[in-house]
Design an enzyme around this catalytic site. Structure first.
Site, mmCIF file in Angstrom:
data_model
loop_
_atom_site.group_PDB
_atom_site.id
_atom_site.type_symbol
_atom_site.label_atom_id
_atom_site.label_comp_id
_atom_site.label_asym_id
_atom_site.label_seq_id
_atom_site.Cartn_x
_atom_site.Cartn_y
_atom_site.Cartn_z
ATOM 1 N N THR A 120 0.592 -1.024 0.119
ATOM 2 C CA THR A 120 -0.009 0.123 -0.250
ATOM 3 C C THR A 120 1.000 1.165 -0.602
ATOM 4 O OG1 THR A 120 -1.859 -1.356 0.863
ATOM 5 C CG2 THR A 120 -2.146 1.832 1.462
ATOM 6 N N LEU A 149 -6.939 -7.881 0.632
ATOM 7 C CA LEU A 149 -7.206 -8.441 1.438
ATOM 8 C C LEU A 149 -7.301 -8.523 2.474
ATOM 9 C CD1 LEU A 149 -4.076 -10.225 3.334
ATOM 10 C CD2 LEU A 149 -3.405 -10.722 1.089
ATOM 11 N N LYS A 150 -7.635 -9.311 3.756
ATOM 12 C CA LYS A 150 -8.063 -9.582 4.419
ATOM 13 C C LYS A 150 -7.594 -10.537 5.616
ATOM 14 C CE LYS A 150 -13.151 -10.015 4.960
ATOM 15 N NZ LYS A 150 -12.886 -9.878 3.041
ATOM 16 N N GLU A 151 -6.874 -9.777 6.653
ATOM 17 C CA GLU A 151 -6.397 -11.087 7.729
ATOM 18 C C GLU A 151 -7.041 -11.650 8.363
ATOM 19 O OE1 GLU A 151 -3.210 -9.332 9.914
ATOM 20 O OE2 GLU A 151 -2.741 -8.492 8.676
ATOM 21 N N LYS A 203 -7.039 2.207 -3.129
ATOM 22 C CA LYS A 203 -6.609 1.096 -2.294
ATOM 23 C C LYS A 203 -7.318 2.190 -0.123
ATOM 24 C CE LYS A 203 -5.730 -1.652 0.935
ATOM 25 N NZ LYS A 203 -5.866 -2.448 1.458
ATOM 26 N N TYR A 250 -20.934 -3.125 12.729
ATOM 27 C CA TYR A 250 -20.750 -3.226 14.072
ATOM 28 C C TYR A 250 -20.048 -2.843 15.090
ATOM 29 C CZ TYR A 250 -22.541 -8.385 12.890
ATOM 30 O OH TYR A 250 -22.674 -9.201 12.266
ATOM 31 N N CYS A 259 -2.977 -1.690 9.150
ATOM 32 C CA CYS A 259 -3.848 -1.462 8.283
ATOM 33 C C CYS A 259 -4.106 0.348 8.158
ATOM 34 C CB CYS A 259 -4.417 -1.730 6.580
ATOM 35 S SG CYS A 259 -3.273 -2.790 6.182
#
Ligand SMILES: NC(=O)c1ccc[n+]([C@@H]2O[C@H](COP(=O)([O-])OP(=O)(O)OC[C@H]3O[C@@H](n4cnc5c(N)ncnc54)[C@H](O)[C@@H]3O)[C@@H](O)[C@H]2O)c1
Length: 434
Positions: A120, A149-151, A203, A250, A259
């Protein structure tokens, strides 16, 4: 096709493994010899579901590891840069690793090469990298291909991406990347081609928008607390509006991880340099300090002075599904508790090792770490849920009541089953549930 992926962190290793798993010959490069030794022995040095199995089944056949960039670049047509871009003190992104690697690739490439920026990086980096590689012996096409992507769900996100953004004005480079991504692009065309600078903005603005949603909902939770409303009812009604949706709605203890916090600060920094004030993004950053502050306030009101009190904390990772503790809200909470003289015991199903290292790095002493979530509750005055791991969601309330001295449970993620805890005699306090 033969490719190199430079940097074997969450992004580089996932990308390398997924490309190898789909038939590409991949060499992963890192400067961290210990990390590569672990990978060669079939051990992934961080927790990411499914990744170790994927690395193991491709290692040696199509997936290789080396510290030697020249070896990796031999005969390679595409090189991905996936090294870290940590924050500088002023909030800007530290590009030194990216620029160093770009320079090295340009000098060591044995033929024309496509250099892909997957890290990034702020607006204008593609141009900076082009300046760095100008004048080398072979043609270097610099492409911006940010990673979303998400961890915790990284493999699924990489194999079935919502979109693959390719920022390039070079048709050949676009064609090569289309071929590389073809295995992940079968159901529908996910490739979105644009200019490098647009790709760079995509991004950062995606992360800023998601973080803003979180901060907004956390603010509404504070309002619910004050007004005597239940944020769960509000969330459900908001989420059912298709223009809003349920994702990232949430309320909790704030966003963290490697990030969102750094990327939002970097975006604000770049915009300021360009003379633009990103007021909404800045507000999302500022609002992110409030949830932990509010929780500490509630704890002091409900428990009295925290000095000498024993507090058990469930969850240290910044979210479930990862052992990443960078900028995790649990750490801000624990620092606040320690500052008030509380004794803190903490646990996490995956992040105890990373948490121990992080406490040492931050100079935070005195936290008792234990892998047993019930053991840390023995004699505790209160329990706080800081990360909503599914293993914590439905504890044995009766057993917990017998173990704990106090009766207060603070659910920082609204993830526990309130009724069972209340029936066992606990005083339950969620976020925004008054
Ligand atoms: N982690 C995420 O969820 C995520 C998601 C999308 C994008 N990103 C971005 O991707 C980039 C990488 O993130 P990460 O989480 O994988 O980082 P990380 O810190 O987990 O890994 C970076 C790796 O790069 C290696 N490295 C550093 N300098 C190097 C060099 N000169 N040559 C070879 N290797 C070198 C480090 O040793 C480390 O193994 C960052 O810019 C990040 O913002 C991260």
């Amino acid at each position: 096709m033969k490719i190199a992926v430079i940097g074997t962190g969450y992004v580089g290793l996932v990308a390398g493994a997924c490309f190898a798993d789909s038939g590409t010959h991949v060499t992963c490069v890192d400067v961290n010899q210990a990390r590569l030794d672990e990978l060669k022995a079939g051990k992934v040095p961080f927790f990411e579901p499914g990744l170790e199995a994927m690395v193991t089944r491709n290692h040696r056949e199509r997936l290789h590891f080396t510290t030697d960039l020249a070896t990796a670049l031999n005969g390679c047509s595409v090189a991905f840069i996936a090294v870290g871009t940590p924050p500088n003190d002023d909030g800007s992104a530290d590009l030194s690793h990216v620029l160093d690697v770009a320079k090295d690739v340009a000098h060591l490439a044995t033929d024309d090469i496509i250099l892909v920026l997957k890290s990034t990086v702020p607006l204008g980096t593609n141009q900076k990298v082009r300046d760095v590689v100008r004048g080398c012996a072979h043609k270097v096409s610099v492409v911006s291909n940010p990673e979303f992507l998400k961890e915790g769900a990284a493999l699924g996100d990489f194999l079935k991406p919502d979109r693959v953004v390719i920022g390039t004005d070079d048709d050949h480079a676009f064609e090569m990347l289309s071929r590389l991504y073809a295995p992940f692009n079968r159901q529908r065309d996910r490739l979105q081609r644009m200019s490098p600078v647009s790709a760079e903005i995509v991004k950062y603005s995606a992360n800023a928008l998601l973080a803003t949603k979180i901060s907004f909902m956390n603010e509404i939770a504070l309002l619910c607390d004050q007004a005597g409303a239940d944020v769960e009812d509000v969330r459900l009604a908001l989420g059912s509006d298709r223009r809003i949706g349920y994702e990232f709605l949430y309320p909790g203890l704030g966003f963290g991880g490697s990030c969102f916090p750094k990327d939002l600060r970097a975006l604000v920094h770049t915009a300021t340099e360009l003379g633009i004030k990103l007021q909404v993004t800045q507000a999302a950053i500022d609002a992110n300090r409030e949830p932990v502050k509010a929780l500490l306030g509630h704890m002091e009101r409900d428990l009295g002075a925290l000095k000498g009190k024993t507090i058990a904390v469930w969850g240290l990772a910044f979210k479930p599904g990862t052992d990443d503790v960078r900028e995790a809200p649990a750490f801000t909470l624990i620092e606040g508790l320690l500052k008030r003289g509380a004794k803190v015991r903490a646990t996490d199903p995956q992040a105890l090792t990373t948490a121990k290292a992080r406490f040492e790095f931050l100079g935070i002493e005195g936290v008792e770490l234990n892998s047993d979530s019930l053991a840390i509750c023995e004699g505790a005055d209160a329990l706080v849920l800081a990360t909503e791991w599914s293993a914590y969601r439905s504890p044995d309330a009766g057993k917990l009541a017998r173990l704990m001295t106090g009766r207060h449970i603070f659910d920082g993620r609204n993830a526990l089953i309130k009724g069972e805890l209340v029936d066992a005699g606990f005083i339950y306090r969620g976020v925004g549930r008054s």
